[in-house]
Scaffold this motif. Sequence first.
Motif, PDB file in Angstrom:
ATOM      1  N   TYR A  23       0.828  -1.209   0.000  1.00 20.43           N
ATOM      2  CA  TYR A  23       0.000   0.000   0.000  1.00 20.43           C
ATOM      3  C   TYR A  23       0.862   1.257   0.000  1.00 20.43           C
ATOM      4  O   TYR A  23       0.533   2.247  -0.657  1.00 20.43           O
ATOM      5  CB  TYR A  23      -0.961   0.016   1.191  1.00 20.43           C
ATOM      6  CG  TYR A  23      -2.206  -0.795   0.940  1.00 20.43           C
ATOM      7  CD1 TYR A  23      -3.124  -0.415  -0.035  1.00 20.43           C
ATOM      8  CD2 TYR A  23      -2.473  -1.952   1.662  1.00 20.43           C
ATOM      9  CE1 TYR A  23      -4.264  -1.155  -0.284  1.00 20.43           C
ATOM     10  CE2 TYR A  23      -3.614  -2.702   1.427  1.00 20.43           C
ATOM     11  CZ  TYR A  23      -4.505  -2.287   0.451  1.00 20.43           C
ATOM     12  OH  TYR A  23      -5.636  -3.025   0.202  1.00 20.43           O
ATOM     13  N   ARG A  24       1.964   1.226   0.727  1.00 19.60           N
ATOM     14  CA  ARG A  24       2.853   2.386   0.741  1.00 19.60           C
ATOM     15  C   ARG A  24       3.434   2.637  -0.648  1.00 19.60           C
ATOM     16  O   ARG A  24       3.482   3.773  -1.123  1.00 19.60           O
ATOM     17  CB  ARG A  24       3.982   2.174   1.748  1.00 19.60           C
ATOM     18  CG  ARG A  24       4.907   3.387   1.861  1.00 19.60           C
ATOM     19  CD  ARG A  24       6.013   3.151   2.869  1.00 19.60           C
ATOM     20  NE  ARG A  24       6.758   1.928   2.665  1.00 19.60           N
ATOM     21  CZ  ARG A  24       7.781   1.779   1.821  1.00 19.60           C
ATOM     22  NH1 ARG A  24       8.176   2.790   1.085  1.00 19.60           N
ATOM     23  NH2 ARG A  24       8.407   0.628   1.725  1.00 19.60           N
ATOM     24  N   LEU A  25       3.837   1.561  -1.318  1.00 18.32           N
ATOM     25  CA  LEU A  25       4.404   1.708  -2.658  1.00 18.32           C
ATOM     26  C   LEU A  25       3.384   2.212  -3.671  1.00 18.32           C
ATOM     27  O   LEU A  25       3.744   2.863  -4.651  1.00 18.32           O
ATOM     28  CB  LEU A  25       5.000   0.379  -3.126  1.00 18.32           C
ATOM     29  CG  LEU A  25       6.258  -0.076  -2.382  1.00 18.32           C
ATOM     30  CD1 LEU A  25       6.676  -1.470  -2.842  1.00 18.32           C
ATOM     31  CD2 LEU A  25       7.392   0.925  -2.581  1.00 18.32           C
ATOM     32  N   SER A  26       2.100   1.910  -3.424  1.00 13.89           N
ATOM     33  CA  SER A  26       1.066   2.376  -4.349  1.00 13.89           C
ATOM     34  C   SER A  26       0.527   3.748  -3.948  1.00 13.89           C
ATOM     35  O   SER A  26      -0.410   4.253  -4.569  1.00 13.89           O
ATOM     36  CB  SER A  26      -0.084   1.362  -4.433  1.00 13.89           C
ATOM     37  OG  SER A  26      -0.789   1.312  -3.217  1.00 13.89           O
ATOM     38  N   GLY A  27       1.114   4.351  -2.915  1.00 19.83           N
ATOM     39  CA  GLY A  27       0.736   5.701  -2.528  1.00 19.83           C
ATOM     40  C   GLY A  27      -0.373   5.783  -1.486  1.00 19.83           C
ATOM     41  O   GLY A  27      -0.820   6.875  -1.152  1.00 19.83           O
ATOM     42  N   GLU A  28      -0.815   4.662  -0.978  1.00 20.23           N
ATOM     43  CA  GLU A  28      -1.888   4.635   0.017  1.00 20.23           C
ATOM     44  C   GLU A  28      -1.277   4.649   1.422  1.00 20.23           C
ATOM     45  O   GLU A  28      -1.241   3.644   2.127  1.00 20.23           O
ATOM     46  CB  GLU A  28      -2.763   3.388  -0.171  1.00 20.23           C
ATOM     47  CG  GLU A  28      -3.486   3.340  -1.495  1.00 20.23           C
ATOM     48  CD  GLU A  28      -4.615   4.359  -1.567  1.00 20.23           C
ATOM     49  OE1 GLU A  28      -5.098   4.808  -0.517  1.00 20.23           O
ATOM     50  OE2 GLU A  28      -5.003   4.692  -2.689  1.00 20.23           O
ATOM     51  N   ARG A  29      -0.824   5.810   1.828  1.00 18.71           N
ATOM     52  CA  ARG A  29      -0.097   5.938   3.084  1.00 18.71           C
ATOM     53  C   ARG A  29      -0.957   5.584   4.297  1.00 18.71           C
ATOM     54  O   ARG A  29      -0.507   4.898   5.207  1.00 18.71           O
ATOM     55  CB  ARG A  29       0.426   7.365   3.203  1.00 18.71           C
ATOM     56  CG  ARG A  29       1.338   7.575   4.375  1.00 18.71           C
ATOM     57  CD  ARG A  29       1.948   8.983   4.344  1.00 18.71           C
ATOM     58  NE  ARG A  29       2.804   9.177   5.487  1.00 18.71           N
ATOM     59  CZ  ARG A  29       2.412   9.742   6.626  1.00 18.71           C
ATOM     60  NH1 ARG A  29       1.172  10.150   6.758  1.00 18.71           N
ATOM     61  NH2 ARG A  29       3.257   9.879   7.619  1.00 18.71           N
ATOM     62  N   ARG A  30      -2.190   6.036   4.311  1.00 15.16           N
ATOM     63  CA  ARG A  30      -3.057   5.773   5.476  1.00 15.16           C
ATOM     64  C   ARG A  30      -3.340   4.288   5.655  1.00 15.16           C
ATOM     65  O   ARG A  30      -3.327   3.780   6.775  1.00 15.16           O
ATOM     66  CB  ARG A  30      -4.377   6.533   5.352  1.00 15.16           C
ATOM     67  CG  ARG A  30      -4.205   8.002   5.569  1.00 15.16           C
ATOM     68  CD  ARG A  30      -5.506   8.733   5.529  1.00 15.16           C
ATOM     69  NE  ARG A  30      -5.265  10.151   5.593  1.00 15.16           N
ATOM     70  CZ  ARG A  30      -6.162  11.021   5.928  1.00 15.16           C
ATOM     71  NH1 ARG A  30      -7.380  10.635   6.221  1.00 15.16           N
ATOM     72  NH2 ARG A  30      -5.875  12.303   5.965  1.00 15.16           N
ATOM     73  N   LEU A  31      -3.590   3.590   4.567  1.00 14.18           N
ATOM     74  CA  LEU A  31      -3.816   2.146   4.668  1.00 14.18           C
ATOM     75  C   LEU A  31      -2.547   1.433   5.116  1.00 14.18           C
ATOM     76  O   LEU A  31      -2.606   0.484   5.902  1.00 14.18           O
ATOM     77  CB  LEU A  31      -4.297   1.581   3.330  1.00 14.18           C
ATOM     78  CG  LEU A  31      -5.755   1.858   2.986  1.00 14.18           C
ATOM     79  CD1 LEU A  31      -6.063   1.424   1.552  1.00 14.18           C
ATOM     80  CD2 LEU A  31      -6.673   1.148   3.957  1.00 14.18           C
ATOM     81  N   ALA A  32      -1.412   1.899   4.636  1.00 18.10           N
ATOM     82  CA  ALA A  32      -0.143   1.305   5.049  1.00 18.10           C
ATOM     83  C   ALA A  32       0.048   1.451   6.552  1.00 18.10           C
ATOM     84  O   ALA A  32       0.437   0.502   7.234  1.00 18.10           O
ATOM     85  CB  ALA A  32       1.018   1.966   4.300  1.00 18.10           C
ATOM     86  N   ILE A  33      -0.276   2.616   7.077  1.00 22.57           N
ATOM     87  CA  ILE A  33      -0.140   2.853   8.520  1.00 22.57           C
ATOM     88  C   ILE A  33      -1.085   1.950   9.297  1.00 22.57           C
ATOM     89  O   ILE A  33      -0.713   1.405  10.349  1.00 22.57           O
ATOM     90  CB  ILE A  33      -0.387   4.338   8.842  1.00 22.57           C
ATOM     91  CG1 ILE A  33       0.774   5.168   8.282  1.00 22.57           C
ATOM     92  CG2 ILE A  33      -0.549   4.560  10.338  1.00 22.57           C
ATOM     93  CD1 ILE A  33       0.540   6.664   8.315  1.00 22.57           C
ATOM     94  N   GLN A  34      -2.302   1.751   8.806  1.00 24.18           N
ATOM     95  CA  GLN A  34      -3.247   0.863   9.476  1.00 24.18           C
ATOM     96  C   GLN A  34      -2.698  -0.558   9.569  1.00 24.18           C
ATOM     97  O   GLN A  34      -2.804  -1.212  10.618  1.00 24.18           O
ATOM     98  CB  GLN A  34      -4.589   0.848   8.751  1.00 24.18           C
ATOM     99  CG  GLN A  34      -5.405   2.105   8.965  1.00 24.18           C
ATOM    100  CD  GLN A  34      -6.710   2.067   8.183  1.00 24.18           C
ATOM    101  OE1 GLN A  34      -6.924   1.212   7.327  1.00 24.18           O
ATOM    102  NE2 GLN A  34      -7.584   3.006   8.481  1.00 24.18           N
TER     103      GLN A  34
END
Length: 52
Positions: A23-34
């Motif tokens: 998710y971080r690599l795809s730009g979804e920072r909030r989901l990555a943090i979750q």
Amino acid sequence: MNHNLYHLLKREIRASIVLARNYRLSGERRLAIQFLNDAALCRRELIELEGC
């Protein structure tokens, strides 16, 4: 200690870290943090289980 629970928690941690990375690599920072938070919670449970 329940070995099945131990292995399930370890798999959960690994899966959460992989998902967080993707998710971080795809730009979804909030989901990555979750997912990183989920991994941290599982790690805490694992530590508590090892302490029993």
